[in-house]
Design a protein around this motif. Sequence first.
Motif, PDB file in Angstrom:
ATOM      1  N   ARG A  99       0.842  -1.201   0.000  1.00  0.00           N
ATOM      2  CA  ARG A  99       0.000   0.000   0.000  1.00  0.00           C
ATOM      3  C   ARG A  99       0.876   1.249   0.000  1.00  0.00           C
ATOM      4  O   ARG A  99       1.916   1.297   0.656  1.00  0.00           O
ATOM      5  N   TYR A 100       0.455   2.256  -0.731  1.00  0.00           N
ATOM      6  CA  TYR A 100       1.173   3.531  -0.890  1.00  0.00           C
ATOM      7  C   TYR A 100       2.543   3.338  -1.532  1.00  0.00           C
ATOM      8  O   TYR A 100       3.443   4.156  -1.340  1.00  0.00           O
ATOM      9  N   LYS A 101       2.735   2.259  -2.313  1.00  0.00           N
ATOM     10  CA  LYS A 101       4.004   2.029  -2.991  1.00  0.00           C
ATOM     11  C   LYS A 101       3.766   1.920  -4.493  1.00  0.00           C
ATOM     12  O   LYS A 101       2.672   1.582  -4.944  1.00  0.00           O
ATOM     13  N   THR A 102       4.829   2.191  -5.238  1.00  0.00           N
ATOM     14  CA  THR A 102       4.789   2.097  -6.693  1.00  0.00           C
ATOM     15  C   THR A 102       5.727   0.976  -7.118  1.00  0.00           C
ATOM     16  O   THR A 102       6.898   0.960  -6.734  1.00  0.00           O
ATOM     17  N   ILE A 103       5.201   0.040  -7.914  1.00  0.00           N
ATOM     18  CA  ILE A 103       5.972  -1.123  -8.347  1.00  0.00           C
ATOM     19  C   ILE A 103       6.176  -1.036  -9.858  1.00  0.00           C
ATOM     20  O   ILE A 103       5.223  -0.878 -10.616  1.00  0.00           O
ATOM     21  N   ARG A 104       7.424  -1.139 -10.263  1.00  0.00           N
ATOM     22  CA  ARG A 104       7.780  -1.201 -11.683  1.00  0.00           C
ATOM     23  C   ARG A 104       8.435  -2.561 -11.937  1.00  0.00           C
ATOM     24  O   ARG A 104       9.542  -2.819 -11.471  1.00  0.00           O
ATOM     25  N   TRP A 105       7.727  -3.420 -12.677  1.00  0.00           N
ATOM     26  CA  TRP A 105       8.240  -4.760 -12.970  1.00  0.00           C
ATOM     27  C   TRP A 105       8.103  -5.036 -14.450  1.00  0.00           C
ATOM     28  O   TRP A 105       7.122  -4.626 -15.083  1.00  0.00           O
ATOM     29  N   LYS A 123      15.018   2.485   3.414  1.00  0.00           N
ATOM     30  CA  LYS A 123      13.853   3.140   4.017  1.00  0.00           C
ATOM     31  C   LYS A 123      14.077   4.645   4.129  1.00  0.00           C
ATOM     32  O   LYS A 123      15.198   5.105   4.338  1.00  0.00           O
ATOM     33  N   THR A 124      12.991   5.392   3.987  1.00  0.00           N
ATOM     34  CA  THR A 124      13.032   6.844   4.128  1.00  0.00           C
ATOM     35  C   THR A 124      12.895   7.208   5.598  1.00  0.00           C
ATOM     36  O   THR A 124      11.942   6.806   6.259  1.00  0.00           O
ATOM     37  N   VAL A 125      13.869   7.981   6.103  1.00  0.00           N
ATOM     38  CA  VAL A 125      13.898   8.363   7.511  1.00  0.00           C
ATOM     39  C   VAL A 125      13.765   9.868   7.611  1.00  0.00           C
ATOM     40  O   VAL A 125      14.399  10.618   6.845  1.00  0.00           O
ATOM     41  N   CYS A 126      12.955  10.325   8.520  1.00  0.00           N
ATOM     42  CA  CYS A 126      12.759  11.756   8.750  1.00  0.00           C
ATOM     43  C   CYS A 126      13.790  12.259   9.762  1.00  0.00           C
ATOM     44  O   CYS A 126      13.873  11.751  10.880  1.00  0.00           O
ATOM     45  N   ILE A 127      14.601  13.235   9.344  1.00  0.00           N
ATOM     46  CA  ILE A 127      15.611  13.835  10.227  1.00  0.00           C
ATOM     47  C   ILE A 127      15.072  15.173  10.704  1.00  0.00           C
ATOM     48  O   ILE A 127      14.761  16.059   9.895  1.00  0.00           O
ATOM     49  N   ALA A 128      14.982  15.342  11.986  1.00  0.00           N
ATOM     50  CA  ALA A 128      14.428  16.575  12.560  1.00  0.00           C
ATOM     51  C   ALA A 128      15.380  17.741  12.324  1.00  0.00           C
ATOM     52  O   ALA A 128      16.594  17.628  12.529  1.00  0.00           O
ATOM     53  N   GLY A 129      14.837  18.863  11.873  1.00  0.00           N
ATOM     54  CA  GLY A 129      15.642  20.048  11.634  1.00  0.00           C
ATOM     55  C   GLY A 129      15.712  20.930  12.873  1.00  0.00           C
ATOM     56  O   GLY A 129      15.212  20.587  13.953  1.00  0.00           O
ATOM     57  N   ASP A 167       8.680   4.146  -2.623  1.00  0.00           N
ATOM     58  CA  ASP A 167       7.806   4.374  -1.484  1.00  0.00           C
ATOM     59  C   ASP A 167       6.801   5.471  -1.807  1.00  0.00           C
ATOM     60  O   ASP A 167       6.735   5.966  -2.936  1.00  0.00           O
ATOM     61  N   ARG A 168       6.016   5.873  -0.826  1.00  0.00           N
ATOM     62  CA  ARG A 168       4.946   6.853  -1.072  1.00  0.00           C
ATOM     63  C   ARG A 168       5.489   8.251  -1.357  1.00  0.00           C
ATOM     64  O   ARG A 168       4.764   9.115  -1.845  1.00  0.00           O
ATOM     65  N   PHE A 169       6.782   8.498  -1.067  1.00  0.00           N
ATOM     66  CA  PHE A 169       7.390   9.795  -1.360  1.00  0.00           C
ATOM     67  C   PHE A 169       8.099   9.801  -2.713  1.00  0.00           C
ATOM     68  O   PHE A 169       8.707  10.799  -3.084  1.00  0.00           O
ATOM     69  N   GLY A 170       8.053   8.659  -3.426  1.00  0.00           N
ATOM     70  CA  GLY A 170       8.694   8.582  -4.721  1.00  0.00           C
ATOM     71  C   GLY A 170      10.167   8.251  -4.662  1.00  0.00           C
ATOM     72  O   GLY A 170      10.868   8.391  -5.675  1.00  0.00           O
ATOM     73  N   ARG A 171      10.651   7.790  -3.525  1.00  0.00           N
ATOM     74  CA  ARG A 171      12.068   7.448  -3.384  1.00  0.00           C
ATOM     75  C   ARG A 171      12.254   5.949  -3.597  1.00  0.00           C
ATOM     76  O   ARG A 171      11.425   5.141  -3.189  1.00  0.00           O
ATOM     77  N   LEU A 172      13.362   5.586  -4.211  1.00  0.00           N
ATOM     78  CA  LEU A 172      13.640   4.201  -4.541  1.00  0.00           C
ATOM     79  C   LEU A 172      13.925   3.404  -3.276  1.00  0.00           C
ATOM     80  O   LEU A 172      14.757   3.783  -2.456  1.00  0.00           O
ATOM     81  N   MET A 173      13.197   2.294  -3.112  1.00  0.00           N
ATOM     82  CA  MET A 173      13.393   1.415  -1.963  1.00  0.00           C
ATOM     83  C   MET A 173      14.186   0.161  -2.312  1.00  0.00           C
ATOM     84  O   MET A 173      15.033  -0.288  -1.536  1.00  0.00           O
TER      85      MET A 173
END
Length: 314
Positions: free
Chosen positions: A181-187, A282-288, A230-236
């Motif tokens: 869910r919330y992922k994009t698969i290119r196969w 995995k996409t990790v959120c770094i606090a600013g 992933d849901r942000f468009g970043r390659l997993m």
Amino acid sequence: MALHMRRTLLSLHRTTCSTFKPPEVLDVRSPAPLLLTVRTKKRYFIPPAASLKNKETGNYEAKARAAGVVFRQEYMERPINIACTAGIIDPYVPPEGDSRLSTLSKEGIKQRTEQIRQSAASQLAIRKIKEHDAQFSSKTFAEKAQEIFVEAHNALSNFNKEKLHSLVTERCYPEMTRGNRYKTIRWKFLESLEPPRVVHARCPDMVSKGNLYGQVTVRMHSKQILAIYDRFGRLMLGSEDQPKDVLEYLVIERHLVNPYGCWRLHGKIVPAWAPAKDPIIKTVCIAGPELKPWEEFDSENYQIPKPEAVQWNK
């Protein structure tokens, strides 16, 4: 006759004059409806409200029985799906490295003996499958299994649930769709490096004797492209530019007793000697930095803080 009529009119005039009231005293309200409350016997059980607290709690089931209501007995029922089996029965054990060892060695003799035993059981299973499916052939079935595999993964990448349900079994569907869910698969399937072939077949019966299921294992060596975002468009995982050689052992199953049944993807066999999968990025959120309303964030001069070193004592 005239005397009697006169007496009647006088008596009527007296009664009307005595009951007559002036207009300001007249009561023009409608008469109240006549309602009679009748208490009947309660023949149903009303459970108390859940919000009522600090009240005596009794045996509600006994009260319901006294009121003439019988509770239905609750059974612990579990859904049973007879369209497919719950797993892979007598799974195929691929030879280590997918190559034949020398028959002079001890491991080679053991591997050759195991292959002979599995091939004999597969021939008996193929005969049973042909009794229910006259069009089944071990030579042409491998190509059909490869088409089912390609169509199922195309439906998965396009999120076509209806088509995917018709191509995979109820056991394989949650394994393929879990976590997508919330992922994009290119196969994409590029080519076959080796022609697919049938290496294993089983025809077990479940629940009752004669309820047969056909399970055929197909070896497929192909070149594929897989990329998951992933849901942000970043390659997993994977890449759309670098194809990979994939060696897979597919299990195709069919409910042979069902005349409308069809061959569907049931699962995959992953050998113990297979290399480990690539780790997922995995996409990790770094606090600013904490900014005040009148301050602006300067991305050029900002440095990501590094975690402090911690000394662990045994």
